[in-house]
Write a protein that holds these residues in place. Sequence first.
Motif, PDB file in Angstrom:
ATOM      1  N   CYS A  94       0.864  -1.180   0.000  1.00 21.87           N
ATOM      2  CA  CYS A  94       0.000   0.000   0.000  1.00 21.87           C
ATOM      3  C   CYS A  94       0.904   1.234   0.000  1.00 21.87           C
ATOM      4  CB  CYS A  94      -0.874  -0.028   1.245  1.00 21.87           C
ATOM      5  SG  CYS A  94      -1.481   1.591   1.761  1.00 21.87           S
ATOM      6  N   PRO A  95       0.648   2.204  -0.872  1.00 21.07           N
ATOM      7  CA  PRO A  95       1.522   3.382  -0.900  1.00 21.07           C
ATOM      8  C   PRO A  95       1.530   4.162   0.412  1.00 21.07           C
ATOM      9  CG  PRO A  95      -0.422   3.701  -2.301  1.00 21.07           C
ATOM     10  CD  PRO A  95      -0.412   2.269  -1.880  1.00 21.07           C
ATOM     11  N   ARG A  96       0.527   3.948   1.259  1.00 18.61           N
ATOM     12  CA  ARG A  96       0.505   4.631   2.561  1.00 18.61           C
ATOM     13  C   ARG A  96       1.052   3.732   3.674  1.00 18.61           C
ATOM     14  NH1 ARG A  96       0.084   9.784   2.904  1.00 18.61           N
ATOM     15  NH2 ARG A  96      -1.230   9.665   4.765  1.00 18.61           N
ATOM     16  N   ILE A 118       0.100   0.865   4.792  1.00 16.37           N
ATOM     17  CA  ILE A 118      -0.830   0.100   5.651  1.00 16.37           C
ATOM     18  C   ILE A 118      -0.633  -1.399   5.420  1.00 16.37           C
ATOM     19  CG2 ILE A 118      -3.273  -0.349   6.146  1.00 16.37           C
ATOM     20  CD1 ILE A 118      -3.801   2.546   5.101  1.00 16.37           C
ATOM     21  N   ILE A 124      -2.313  -4.210   5.065  1.00 11.26           N
ATOM     22  CA  ILE A 124      -3.730  -4.546   4.841  1.00 11.26           C
ATOM     23  C   ILE A 124      -4.081  -5.938   5.389  1.00 11.26           C
ATOM     24  CG2 ILE A 124      -5.529  -4.855   3.084  1.00 11.26           C
ATOM     25  CD1 ILE A 124      -3.898  -2.778   1.367  1.00 11.26           C
ATOM     26  N   CYS A 145      -5.319   5.641   5.234  1.00 10.73           N
ATOM     27  CA  CYS A 145      -5.825   5.294   3.890  1.00 10.73           C
ATOM     28  C   CYS A 145      -6.372   6.539   3.189  1.00 10.73           C
ATOM     29  CB  CYS A 145      -6.915   4.233   4.015  1.00 10.73           C
ATOM     30  SG  CYS A 145      -7.685   3.815   2.433  1.00 10.73           S
ATOM     31  N   VAL A 146      -5.936   6.733   1.935  1.00  9.76           N
ATOM     32  CA  VAL A 146      -6.419   7.880   1.163  1.00  9.76           C
ATOM     33  C   VAL A 146      -7.407   7.440   0.076  1.00  9.76           C
ATOM     34  CG1 VAL A 146      -4.435   9.370   1.591  1.00  9.76           C
ATOM     35  CG2 VAL A 146      -4.351   7.728  -0.297  1.00  9.76           C
ATOM     36  N   HIS A 147      -7.871   6.192   0.161  1.00  7.91           N
ATOM     37  CA  HIS A 147      -8.891   5.662  -0.768  1.00  7.91           C
ATOM     38  C   HIS A 147      -8.438   5.758  -2.218  1.00  7.91           C
ATOM     39  CE1 HIS A 147     -12.135   5.359   2.363  1.00  7.91           C
ATOM     40  NE2 HIS A 147     -11.239   6.121   2.966  1.00  7.91           N
ATOM     41  N   CYS A 148      -7.149   5.487  -2.457  1.00  5.53           N
ATOM     42  CA  CYS A 148      -6.652   5.570  -3.839  1.00  5.53           C
ATOM     43  C   CYS A 148      -7.143   4.400  -4.684  1.00  5.53           C
ATOM     44  CB  CYS A 148      -5.124   5.620  -3.843  1.00  5.53           C
ATOM     45  SG  CYS A 148      -4.358   4.073  -3.282  1.00  5.53           S
ATOM     46  N   GLY A 149      -7.520   3.288  -4.034  1.00  2.00           N
ATOM     47  CA  GLY A 149      -8.067   2.137  -4.766  1.00  2.00           C
ATOM     48  C   GLY A 149      -7.002   1.243  -5.398  1.00  2.00           C
ATOM     49  N   ALA A 150      -5.727   1.539  -5.175  1.00  4.10           N
ATOM     50  CA  ALA A 150      -4.659   0.740  -5.796  1.00  4.10           C
ATOM     51  C   ALA A 150      -4.708  -0.716  -5.339  1.00  4.10           C
ATOM     52  CB  ALA A 150      -3.298   1.338  -5.464  1.00  4.10           C
ATOM     53  N   CYS A 151      -5.201  -0.934  -4.124  1.00  5.82           N
ATOM     54  CA  CYS A 151      -5.220  -2.293  -3.572  1.00  5.82           C
ATOM     55  C   CYS A 151      -6.393  -3.124  -4.095  1.00  5.82           C
ATOM     56  CB  CYS A 151      -5.309  -2.201  -2.048  1.00  5.82           C
ATOM     57  SG  CYS A 151      -6.649  -1.117  -1.481  1.00  5.82           S
ATOM     58  N   ILE A 197     -11.513  -2.948   0.050  1.00  3.13           N
ATOM     59  CA  ILE A 197     -10.498  -2.797   1.107  1.00  3.13           C
ATOM     60  C   ILE A 197     -10.617  -1.467   1.865  1.00  3.13           C
ATOM     61  CG2 ILE A 197      -7.986  -2.671   1.543  1.00  3.13           C
ATOM     62  CD1 ILE A 197      -7.687  -4.796  -0.695  1.00  3.13           C
ATOM     63  N   PRO A 198     -10.701  -0.302   1.187  1.00  3.80           N
ATOM     64  CA  PRO A 198     -10.771   0.944   1.966  1.00  3.80           C
ATOM     65  C   PRO A 198     -11.982   0.977   2.910  1.00  3.80           C
ATOM     66  CG  PRO A 198     -10.363   1.405  -0.353  1.00  3.80           C
ATOM     67  CD  PRO A 198     -10.661  -0.050  -0.254  1.00  3.80           C
ATOM     68  N   LEU A 251     -11.370  -1.339   5.822  1.00  4.88           N
ATOM     69  CA  LEU A 251     -10.366  -0.813   6.757  1.00  4.88           C
ATOM     70  C   LEU A 251     -11.015   0.186   7.721  1.00  4.88           C
ATOM     71  CD1 LEU A 251      -7.173  -0.309   4.523  1.00  4.88           C
ATOM     72  CD2 LEU A 251      -7.555  -2.051   6.275  1.00  4.88           C
TER      73      LEU A 251
HETATM   74  S1  SF4 Z   1      -7.005   2.490  -0.920  1.00  2.00           S
HETATM   75 FE1  SF4 Z   1      -5.709   0.713  -0.498  1.00  2.00          FE
HETATM   76  S2  SF4 Z   1      -3.701   1.154  -1.430  1.00  2.00           S
HETATM   77 FE2  SF4 Z   1      -4.848   3.108  -1.299  1.00  2.00          FE
HETATM   78  S3  SF4 Z   1      -4.177   4.003   0.651  1.00  2.00           S
HETATM   79 FE3  SF4 Z   1      -6.061   2.835   1.086  1.00  2.00          FE
HETATM   80  S4  SF4 Z   1      -5.322   0.815   1.723  1.00  2.00           S
HETATM   81 FE4  SF4 Z   1      -3.586   1.825   0.705  1.00  2.00          FE
END
Ligand code: SF4
Length: 402
Positions: free
Chosen positions: A307-309, A311, A313, A352-358, A368-369, A372
């Motif tokens: 996760c770029p932040r 976390i 997961i 988590c910034v809810h980027c959705g990359a995960c 996932i967001p 979390l």
């Molecule tokens: S959406 Fe997923 S990848 Fe993006 S910051 Fe949150 S947990 Fe990390």
Amino acid sequence: MQYRIDPKSGNKVSALGLGCMRFPGYQVGRPDVASARRIISRALERGVNYLDTAYLYPGNEEVVGAVLDELGARESVFLATKLPHASCKRAEDFDRFFDEQLRRLRTDHIDYYLIHNVTSPSQWERVCALGIEDWIARQKRSGRIRQIGFSFHGSAGDFPVMLDAFAWDFCQVQYNYANEYYQAGTAGVLSAAERGLAVFVMEPLLGGRLAGKLPTEAFKVFEQAGDAELKSPVDWALAWVWSHPQITMLLSGMAAPEQVDQNVRVANLANPGCMDEKRMRAIARVQKIFEAANRVPCTGCNYCMPCPRGINIPGCFSAYNASFAHGWFTGVQQYFTASAIRTSAPKLVSNCVHCGACTRHCPQGIDIPARLQDVGRRLTPGPVGAVLKAMASKGNADKGNR
Ligand code: SF4
Ligand code: SF4
């Protein structure tokens, strides 16, 4: 070792296969070579003849290739690996990935090659448009690929569509006593077997959630059953899978030689139909207990990481589930460890910034967001959460100053 016949090839495959993804060190992408050597050696000594890896398991193909080379064992095993289909943007990519895999694995052919982690037939259609069907036919003619299949994490409705989309030799599905109606499920296993495919099973222990992470009450059910042969939750879960005659082979991600010994013992006694009425009554009770505690269906596969932040997961979800399976305080302790709470830069779920990359990588389809946030609400409620959030912000600011 119990062996079963692959109905397509006639291969005699060990009922227990070695899933290499969970070698010690896999979570940081650097499999511990010495441990991998010990595990592979023990598995081969005990009659395991099927090894499963993938391009996307960091460092894994290289380790498997090196150990098999060192042991001189390549020709005595069936070797399986997988195509990262989502990374194939043009026809040349099929050869590019496959050639690299052969180099990493130090071999000139793959016995069982899979299209990795198919969650929808549209993914297969996309690579068909790039010409994968012709490419597979060429590889099979040349002997570079012996058997072709796919690993599946989609819905029950999409599974038969995938089965009929190509002349597959085998399929690999998530299957265990907690997932009878999840993903391909029992209906999918039966459909694949009816079509004459070999059915390989992954996640028989749900990433350990049917082993040491099982709810305390479920442990008690198995203990009280007093079974003379099935001694542990692992034994029960594996025997349940092997009791199905449609299953050709079960992959277990064994992380120590002792686990190989334990699983081989069960493989030798768990024949089709081995789950009698008494055993199935215990399984039914455990299914109910597990279902009540199964809040997030995370298997700890790590596909969503990093996760770029920062976390963790799977660690957060493991802690969350543990708070239902083993008590709230246990969950909080695990969450504090998973989020590095005692360091100068904790990685809380609130980062988590809810980027959705995960989310797009999750084979279990977990939002996932959103989930979390559930973790944060349960494990860092009210003022506790506010204090931790302030600590995390300070840590991140300090980090930025260096
Ligand atoms: S959406 Fe997923 S990848 Fe993006 S910051 Fe949150 S947990 Fe990390
Ligand atoms: S959230 Fe999904 S991708 Fe991430 S570890 Fe869990 S099951 Fe795997």
